[in-house]
Design a protein around this motif. Structure first.
Motif, mmCIF file in Angstrom:
data_model
loop_
_atom_site.group_PDB
_atom_site.id
_atom_site.type_symbol
_atom_site.label_atom_id
_atom_site.label_comp_id
_atom_site.label_asym_id
_atom_site.label_seq_id
_atom_site.Cartn_x
_atom_site.Cartn_y
_atom_site.Cartn_z
ATOM 1 N N THR A 180 -10.359 0.723 -5.965
ATOM 2 C CA THR A 180 -9.514 0.189 -4.890
ATOM 3 C C THR A 180 -9.355 1.215 -3.777
ATOM 4 O O THR A 180 -9.409 2.426 -4.000
ATOM 5 C CB THR A 180 -8.101 -0.178 -5.397
ATOM 6 N N TRP A 181 -9.149 0.690 -2.560
ATOM 7 C CA TRP A 181 -8.710 1.501 -1.433
ATOM 8 C C TRP A 181 -7.195 1.616 -1.543
ATOM 9 O O TRP A 181 -6.489 0.611 -1.478
ATOM 10 C CB TRP A 181 -9.068 0.843 -0.104
ATOM 11 N N GLN A 182 -6.684 2.815 -1.669
ATOM 12 C CA GLN A 182 -5.252 3.022 -1.843
ATOM 13 C C GLN A 182 -4.564 3.214 -0.485
ATOM 14 O O GLN A 182 -3.928 4.233 -0.211
ATOM 15 C CB GLN A 182 -5.014 4.228 -2.756
ATOM 16 N N PHE A 183 -4.703 2.205 0.378
ATOM 17 C CA PHE A 183 -4.098 2.271 1.698
ATOM 18 C C PHE A 183 -2.578 2.153 1.604
ATOM 19 O O PHE A 183 -2.046 1.563 0.655
ATOM 20 C CB PHE A 183 -4.628 1.154 2.595
ATOM 21 N N ARG A 184 -1.888 2.659 2.621
ATOM 22 C CA ARG A 184 -0.435 2.546 2.724
ATOM 23 C C ARG A 184 -0.067 2.255 4.175
ATOM 24 O O ARG A 184 -0.708 2.749 5.100
ATOM 25 C CB ARG A 184 0.246 3.842 2.259
ATOM 26 N N THR A 185 0.984 1.463 4.347
ATOM 27 C CA THR A 185 1.422 1.134 5.696
ATOM 28 C C THR A 185 2.189 2.302 6.314
ATOM 29 O O THR A 185 2.648 3.221 5.615
ATOM 30 C CB THR A 185 2.338 -0.097 5.699
ATOM 31 N N GLU A 186 2.355 2.228 7.619
ATOM 32 C CA GLU A 186 3.197 3.181 8.320
ATOM 33 C C GLU A 186 4.663 2.892 8.009
ATOM 34 O O GLU A 186 5.064 1.729 7.877
ATOM 35 C CB GLU A 186 2.972 3.084 9.828
ATOM 36 N N PRO A 187 5.512 3.921 7.896
ATOM 37 C CA PRO A 187 6.937 3.670 7.668
ATOM 38 C C PRO A 187 7.593 3.099 8.925
ATOM 39 O O PRO A 187 7.302 3.534 10.041
ATOM 40 C CB PRO A 187 7.481 5.068 7.350
ATOM 41 N N THR A 188 8.435 2.094 8.746
ATOM 42 C CA THR A 188 9.171 1.496 9.863
ATOM 43 C C THR A 188 10.604 1.225 9.432
ATOM 44 O O THR A 188 10.927 1.265 8.236
ATOM 45 C CB THR A 188 8.541 0.165 10.319
ATOM 46 N N ALA A 189 11.452 0.909 10.409
ATOM 47 C CA ALA A 189 12.842 0.582 10.094
ATOM 48 C C ALA A 189 12.930 -0.663 9.229
ATOM 49 O O ALA A 189 13.822 -0.781 8.371
ATOM 50 C CB ALA A 189 13.630 0.383 11.387
ATOM 51 N N ASN A 190 12.005 -1.609 9.425
ATOM 52 C CA ASN A 190 12.047 -2.860 8.666
ATOM 53 C C ASN A 190 11.458 -2.732 7.265
ATOM 54 O O ASN A 190 11.431 -3.711 6.513
ATOM 55 C CB ASN A 190 11.342 -3.973 9.438
ATOM 56 N N THR A 191 10.987 -1.546 6.906
ATOM 57 C CA THR A 191 10.593 -1.275 5.520
ATOM 58 C C THR A 191 11.423 -0.129 4.958
ATOM 59 O O THR A 191 11.025 0.516 3.994
ATOM 60 C CB THR A 191 9.087 -0.926 5.416
ATOM 61 N N GLY A 192 12.567 0.117 5.571
ATOM 62 C CA GLY A 192 13.444 1.168 5.083
ATOM 63 C C GLY A 192 12.806 2.541 5.120
ATOM 64 O O GLY A 192 13.142 3.410 4.305
ATOM 65 N N GLY A 193 11.877 2.752 6.069
ATOM 66 C CA GLY A 193 11.187 4.031 6.158
ATOM 67 C C GLY A 193 10.145 4.245 5.079
ATOM 68 O O GLY A 193 9.614 5.353 4.931
ATOM 69 N N ARG A 194 9.827 3.186 4.326
ATOM 70 C CA ARG A 194 8.844 3.311 3.234
ATOM 71 C C ARG A 194 7.414 3.144 3.739
ATOM 72 O O ARG A 194 7.160 2.431 4.703
ATOM 73 C CB ARG A 194 9.089 2.237 2.169
ATOM 74 N N ARG A 195 6.486 3.780 3.055
ATOM 75 C CA ARG A 195 5.057 3.525 3.231
ATOM 76 C C ARG A 195 4.629 2.625 2.077
ATOM 77 O O ARG A 195 4.582 3.062 0.922
ATOM 78 C CB ARG A 195 4.267 4.833 3.245
ATOM 79 N N ILE A 196 4.328 1.374 2.370
ATOM 80 C CA ILE A 196 4.081 0.383 1.323
ATOM 81 C C ILE A 196 2.604 0.387 0.922
ATOM 82 O O ILE A 196 1.723 0.285 1.781
ATOM 83 C CB ILE A 196 4.492 -1.016 1.813
ATOM 84 N N PRO A 197 2.304 0.517 -0.372
ATOM 85 C CA PRO A 197 0.907 0.430 -0.811
ATOM 86 C C PRO A 197 0.286 -0.898 -0.383
ATOM 87 O O PRO A 197 0.852 -1.963 -0.622
ATOM 88 C CB PRO A 197 1.017 0.532 -2.337
ATOM 89 N N THR A 198 -0.866 -0.803 0.274
ATOM 90 C CA THR A 198 -1.562 -1.988 0.798
ATOM 91 C C THR A 198 -2.981 -1.937 0.251
ATOM 92 O O THR A 198 -3.941 -1.648 0.960
ATOM 93 C CB THR A 198 -1.536 -1.977 2.340
ATOM 94 N N ILE A 199 -3.089 -2.190 -1.034
ATOM 95 C CA ILE A 199 -4.306 -1.910 -1.791
ATOM 96 C C ILE A 199 -5.355 -2.994 -1.558
ATOM 97 O O ILE A 199 -5.025 -4.179 -1.501
ATOM 98 C CB ILE A 199 -3.946 -1.771 -3.284
ATOM 99 N N GLN A 200 -6.602 -2.573 -1.427
ATOM 100 C CA GLN A 200 -7.722 -3.482 -1.241
ATOM 101 C C GLN A 200 -8.836 -3.131 -2.233
ATOM 102 O O GLN A 200 -8.958 -1.978 -2.656
ATOM 103 C CB GLN A 200 -8.261 -3.380 0.189
#
Length: 548
Positions: free
Chosen positions: A67-87
């Protein structure tokens, strides 16, 4: 950019990516013995045994070898989290690591694509291509592909009493029990259909690519990471690729077409580092502009919040059945072909329903599983018995972007879905959360469940629910839109309705990145349809198909 490497070789078609779309294309194009096809896959062959056992989904999801272990950029609408966006990154791509759900969506989804100026993309035009790819095993009508396609679509055979109680409770709330949510009438509650047969995942690689690999005119190269599209002027003539970061680059040439099927993130990134994209981004990357297009924009994803209820003492859920002697019994059932938890999807029950009264069609998808997952830990079961139900908005309005950070394709790109940035998305998300809570608190479930543990009964107001969503909601891995389909007169589009890149020659994109808007569904079934349709474009057979 088209300087040739010493070991360059050539084929009629070069396909980048072996996922759902790439596997279909490799099969359909190589069926013509008069053409040659080369497929490049960045990952390894699909030999990992967890790929083929449905319950292995939880193992492969965190395995960087497939898998590609991508992660999103942190934003206010994700509570500053980087969310795993796996492909997926193996033969079969996402179809080898996804949740195995088969979900077409609503006819209106495709009709809206046609209304945007995409000729031949209405529901009636696309239905034959949905049928062509599937082999529906079970109840069906003329909308389904029974004994037609390579992908088996089967019904759930392992049924838990709590799932039955959940469905009965939904019916008590006025949600009808669905007959077949893939036949064009989606609204209702019932069990998901899945791409599992005889206890095994049937990926696009298993169904389409592996049979085609016996043909002499198809060559599949694994561990081949595309690093550049090669151009001569405005014409794509090949792909440069790498086996490892420090390996010498190789090139493969395309006499007819380069076809990008690398997925919503990687297709956009490859276009950008090759000089096709927004001019300001290319300037920051230090890449010469081959052609300016809005590659990487219009990015969308489903954003889901989930609720967890603890079960009463003595009630067995997936939590208990996945441990110790009870797991051993399930393994024995799997080995002997009897219904078992190893051959089920992560999501068991669907609910397609409306956030507000008066809507013509559902705008929410909810999923129920007779097992509970630990807070903040994707697909890690709690140490107590429980159930999980989540919801997401079918057709989010929030859009974000995918941007290459550098020309080094070993560096992950910047990924920002911009979740909940549109006010309508916030309203629908909150309505979905309240619907989930109602569905989990029916009398029918009351005999099994004890109390809500996530987010907990103290979270009640809109502000409290929204704060919980920002801190806890997550992706559903349904990434679309970065190379949007539409007429050249629409400045937001990248490909035309034959999936050819605007202003370019010999370059076509065939994957979920071309979707103009989000289907009311998981994206796998529609990606298969897109590839079937694209194969006809390439072979010049679409008109004959419709005339028949």
């Amino acid at each position: 950019m088209a300087d040739a490497a010493p070991d360059a070789d050539s084929f009629d078609y070069v396909i980048v990516g072996s996922g759902a779309a790439g596997s279909v294309l490799a099969n359909r194009l190589s069926a013509d013995p008069g053409v040659t096809v080369c497929m490049l896959e960045a990952g390894p062959p699909d030999r990992n045994p967890w790929i083929h056992v449905p319950a292995g989904f939880v193992k492969t999801l965190k395995d960087p070898s497939v898998t590609w272990q991508f992660r999103t950029e942190p934003t206010a609408n994700t509570g500053g989290r980087r969310i795993p966006t796996i492909q997926g990154r193996t033969l079969g791509g996402g179809s080898s690591v996804n949740g195995m759900i088969y979900n077409r969506g609503q006819p209106a989804d495709l009709d809206s694509w046609a209304q945007r100026g995409n000729r031949g993309w209405g529901y009636a035009d696309c239905l034959p291509y949905y049928r062509r790819s599937e082999n529906r095993i079970g109840l069906c009508d003329e909308t389904r592909g029974q004994n037609e396609g390579a992908i088996p679509v089967t019904d759930m055979d392992w049924i838990h009493p709590i799932s039955e109680a959940f469905i009965a409770g939904c019916v008590g709330l006025g949600i009808p029990r669905a007959r077949d949510y893939n036949c064009g009438d989606q609204a209702g509650v019932g069990y998901y259909q899945r791409t599992i047969r005889n206890g095994r995942r049937i990926s696009a690689a298993v169904a389409f690519l592996k049979p085609a690999m016996t043909r002499k005119n198809l060559e599949v190269r694994t561990n081949a990471r595309a690093s550049r599209i090669l151009f001569e002027g405005k014409r794509a003539v090949g792909i440069r690729y790498l086996g490892a970061r420090d390996a010498a680059p190789r090139e493969v040439r395309a006499r007819r077409e380069v076809i990008l099927s690398a997925g919503t993130v990687n297709t956009a990134r490859l276009m950008q580092v090759s000089g096709v994209g927004p001019a300001d981004l290319l300037a920051r990357l230090g890449v010469e502009v081959v052609h300016e297009l809005p590659v990487g924009l219009n990015f969308r994803d489903h954003y889901a919040s989930r609720f967890v209820m603890r079960a009463k003492p003595g009630v067995d859920t997936l939590n208990e059945l996945s441990r110790g002697l009870k797991l051993g019994a399930q393994i024995a059932r799997w080995a002997t072909g009897r219904p078992n938890i190893l051959a089920t999807t992560p999501s068991h029950v669907h609910v397609f329903w409306k956030s507000f009264e008066g809507l013509d069609q559902p705008d929410l998808q909810c999923v129920f599983t007779p097992g509970s997952y630990a807070e903040g830990k994707v697909y890690i079961l709690d140490d107590y018995p429980g159930v999980t139900c989540g919801a997401w908005q079918h057709r989010p309005e929030s859009t974000g972007w995918v941007r290459a950070r550098s020309t080094d394709v070993f560096e992950d790109p910047e990924i920002n879905p911009n979740y909940l940035s549109d006010p309508m998305d916030v309203r629908v998300h909150l309505a979905g959360m309240r619907l989930v809570r109602r569905m989990l608190n029916t009398p029918e479930l009351g005999r099994y469940l004890e109390r809500e543990t996530l987010p907990g009964p103290q979270v009640q107001s809109d502000d409290e629910l929204l704060d919980f969503a920002k801190r806890n909601a997550s992706t559903t891995y349904h990434l679309i839109g970065t190379c949007r389909m539409g007429p050249a007169t629409d400045p937001s589009t990248v490909v035309n309705d034959r999936l050819l890149v605007h202003g370019m020659e010999g370059l076509r994109i065939v994957d979920a990145s071309i979707m103009p808007s989000m289907p009311s569904a998981n994206t796998y079934a529609t990606t298969l349809m897109i590839a079937e349709k694209a194969a006809d474009f390439i072979r010049g057979r679409e008109i004959a198909e419709h005339a028949a």
